[in-house]
Scaffold this motif. Structure first.
Motif, mmCIF file in Angstrom:
data_model
loop_
_atom_site.group_PDB
_atom_site.id
_atom_site.type_symbol
_atom_site.label_atom_id
_atom_site.label_comp_id
_atom_site.label_asym_id
_atom_site.label_seq_id
_atom_site.Cartn_x
_atom_site.Cartn_y
_atom_site.Cartn_z
ATOM 1 N N THR A 87 39.238 38.587 56.320
ATOM 2 C CA THR A 87 40.505 38.593 55.593
ATOM 3 C C THR A 87 41.555 37.772 56.337
ATOM 4 O O THR A 87 42.323 37.021 55.732
ATOM 5 C CB THR A 87 40.988 40.042 55.379
ATOM 6 O OG1 THR A 87 40.008 40.732 54.596
ATOM 7 C CG2 THR A 87 42.318 40.074 54.660
ATOM 8 N N ASP B 290 38.416 37.770 48.052
ATOM 9 C CA ASP B 290 38.145 38.647 49.190
ATOM 10 C C ASP B 290 37.478 39.922 48.685
ATOM 11 O O ASP B 290 38.127 40.756 48.051
ATOM 12 C CB ASP B 290 39.451 38.960 49.937
ATOM 13 C CG ASP B 290 39.189 39.468 51.357
ATOM 14 O OD1 ASP B 290 38.007 39.643 51.721
ATOM 15 O OD2 ASP B 290 40.173 39.689 52.095
ATOM 16 N N GLU B 291 36.212 40.065 48.949
ATOM 17 C CA GLU B 291 35.412 41.208 48.504
ATOM 18 C C GLU B 291 35.629 41.520 47.024
ATOM 19 O O GLU B 291 36.029 42.626 46.666
ATOM 20 C CB GLU B 291 35.735 42.446 49.342
ATOM 21 C CG GLU B 291 35.346 42.258 50.799
ATOM 22 C CD GLU B 291 35.313 43.577 51.565
ATOM 23 O OE1 GLU B 291 35.021 44.612 50.951
ATOM 24 O OE2 GLU B 291 35.590 43.552 52.775
ATOM 25 N N GLN C 50 41.920 41.327 48.916
ATOM 26 C CA GLN C 50 40.955 42.418 48.978
ATOM 27 C C GLN C 50 41.383 43.598 48.093
ATOM 28 O O GLN C 50 40.558 44.229 47.464
ATOM 29 C CB GLN C 50 40.817 42.856 50.440
ATOM 30 C CG GLN C 50 39.591 43.692 50.721
ATOM 31 C CD GLN C 50 39.276 43.749 52.221
ATOM 32 O OE1 GLN C 50 39.774 42.960 53.018
ATOM 33 N NE2 GLN C 50 38.445 44.688 52.603
HETATM 34 MG MG LIG Z 1 38.738 42.124 54.863
#
Ligand SMILES: [Mg+2]
Ligand SMILES: Nc1ncnc2c1ncn2[C@@H]1O[C@H](COP(=O)(O)OP(=O)(O)OP(=O)(O)O)[C@@H](O)[C@H]1O
Lengths: 262, 251
Positions: A48, A164-165, A88
């Motif tokens: 991140t 992000d994810e 995220q």
């Molecule tokens: Mg992360």
């Protein structure tokens, strides 16, 4: 063709009162245009943090980067105009309606009033959000929220998308839908996609190339097949074996970890 | 520059719509000063409090400043909540002008304060307040300037701290003494020497005095000019600081 991302010695340290965390320790990375890059690494590896640097949100402690043709430090606005970023944990206000968020986003990307409204309709159709437009964002399910987050990042038709994810917390059906969407963005629009994930099956299926990060450093990169061959002994081995060999840890969150709510 | 204006308009519009939709926020900040006005104001009627004008001309300006201080000091809370939802970063990743993210919010805050101030003054009039319209508008202007400065500091603080738990104690420990020391309910002219001296170090005091002079129509006896100068200086410093923080956080 110039690379979509090029970094040299990208570093970031965080100073708290008690200690210094070297979250990212010198990353040299090249991502080609039209590539889907999977960015892997255990919790706290610095994924991140790297993304936040590349998206202009966090100034690097040292190092340089060119992102989507613009220098990260000298021309952050140039970078911002050409990239999309899904954080995220997303980035919509739960009390605001889906329509209002999408339209505001269009306006922030400097679309005119009517153009922003038109783009909102377009995105809602593309990402199957039409029936949800007048609901508050807080009333969406996890999968719907993810589609909205991505729609927000696509407002200005970026050439480079950071995710992000994106599939953490999604059910298998929604995950499959998202893989398809990412594939389509690349195939139909030539978009470059930079995504982090903890799911190795996802990385294997979706990414053209993987970069594995551990403790702030790149410990390996290559196609999924190359990594398996090099680090797990054979191309038939699972990516999991390669990952453990490289980081000494499993990729998926441990069972006692609650998945991050999306 | 034209981007700054358009962007500020977009951000202001977003938050004005949000505030208008919630309505509760409007009443919430107003409750405390209204209670003082209705349940405390009548006690002062006919008392000799020094200075110009009657007790309403003294109390209402104080309550206006209190309203401005209270609502703007906590303005940063909104940013903390938005930060938790990732809204701040999502906006910062767009090309939107960094300064617009601050100015747009301040415009909403000042507009909201203006509506609240108007309500407060109208209730005051119903209870017996009489003041020249120009003076009241001048008072609004001063309080608006003061509130914009404080809100700007509050937003800057909220951008820097990590959580509401770090934010609230700072605001609470500054707000209450600042209010009491600026002579909001009663003029500092009544204070013993040491308290009067102490209060001279609190810039809000001069604004309170200035608004009181505006409400009694004494535009030229010096304290109005002093209060305006203090408010302007405060605005320059805090807006400068706020701008710097909004420009810099994450660069
Ligand atoms: Mg992360
Ligand atoms: N703002 C911050 N202040 C202090 N430390 C931070 C900050 N942000 C990240 N860190 C630290 O930097 C390191 C890397 O964090 P980062 O969030 O980049 O990891 P990640 O690879 O994304 O992990 P995850 O898979 O859990 O999302 C961690 O040790 C984290 O605690």
């Amino acid at each position: 063709m110039p690379a979509a991302i090029h970094t040299a010695g990208l570093t970031r340290a965080f100073h708290t009162t008690s200690r210094t965390v070297e979250a990212v320790r010198g990353i040299d990375l090249t991502v080609e245009q039209g590539e889907i890059l999977g960015f892997l690494g255990p919790n706290g590896a610095g994924k991140t943090t790297t993304l936040r640097m590349l998206t202009t949100l966090l100034p690097p402690t040292s190092g340089t980067a060119t992102v989507a043709g613009h220098d990260l430090i000298a021309d952050p606005t140039g970078v911002r105009r050409r990239i999309g970023y899904v954080a995220q944990s997303g980035g919509v206000d739960p009390t605001v309606s889906v329509r209002e968020e999408l339209t505001t986003q269009g306006r922030l990307y400097r679309l005119g009033r009517s153009e922003a409204a038109r783009r909102t309709t377009e995105l809602a159709e593309e990402l199957d959000l039409v029936a949800l437009l007048d609901r508050p964002c807080g009333a969406l399910s996890g999968g719907q929220r993810r589609r909205l987050d991505i729609a927000m990042a696509l407002t200005h038709e970026p050439v480079l998308l950071f995710l992000d994810e994106p599939t953490t917390g999604l059910d298998p059906g929604s995950r499959a839908d998202l893989w398809q969407l990412v594939g389509r963005l690349r195939d139909e629009r030539g978009m470059t996609v930079f995504l982090t994930t903890h799911y190795l099956d996802e990385a294997d299926a979706l990414a053209d190339r993987l970069v594995i990060l551990d403790d702030g450093r790149v410990v390996a990169q290559g196609t999924p097949t190359e990594l398996k061959q090099r680090h797990a002994g054979s191309a038939d081995a699972g990516l999991q074996d390669a990952f453990i060999a490289l980081t000494g840890r499993r990729a998926e969150r441990e069972a006692e970890h609650t998945p991050v709510a999306v | 520059m034209s981007h700054l204006l358009t962007d500020t308009g977009i951000i202001a519009g977003r938050y004005i719509r949000q505030t208008a939709a919630s309505k509760l926020g409007l009443v919430f900040g107003l409750l405390q000063p209204l209670l003082f006005l209705v349940f405390f104001g009548p006690l002062l009627e006919g008392l000799h409090l020094g200075g110009n004008g009657d007790s309403w001309q003294l109390l209402v300006p104080g309550l206006l400043v209190q309203l401005g201080l209270f609502s703007s000091a906590f303005a940063g809370f909104n940013i903390l909540i938005e930060k938790q939802h990732g809204v701040v970063e999502r906006m910062r990743v767009t090309p939107v002008s960094r300064l617009a993210l601050l100015l747009g919010r301040l415009i909403r805050d000042v507009l909201q304060l203006f509506v609240q101030s108007l309500l407060l003054v109208l209730v005051g009039v119903a209870l017996g307040l009489r003041a020249p319209v120009a003076g009241v508008l001048l008072g609004f202007l001063l309080v608006g300037l003061l509130a914009a400065s404080l809100a700007s500091l509050s937003y800057a603080l909220a951008m820097r701290v990590g959580s509401p738990q770090e934010f609230a104690p700072v605001i609470n420990s500054l707000n209450m003494p600042a209010m009491l020391l600026s002579g909001i309910l009663l003029p500092m002219a009544l204070a013993p020497g040491w308290l009067d001296t102490l209060s001279r170090f609190v810039p809000f005091r001069y604004v309170v005095d200035a608004v009181r002079d505006a409400f009694t129509g004494h535009y030229t006896d010096g304290s109005l000019a002093l209060g305006a100068a203090v408010a302007a200086a405060l605005a320059v410093v805090s807006l400068g600081l706020g701008t710097q923080v909004f420009r810099k956080v994450g660069a």
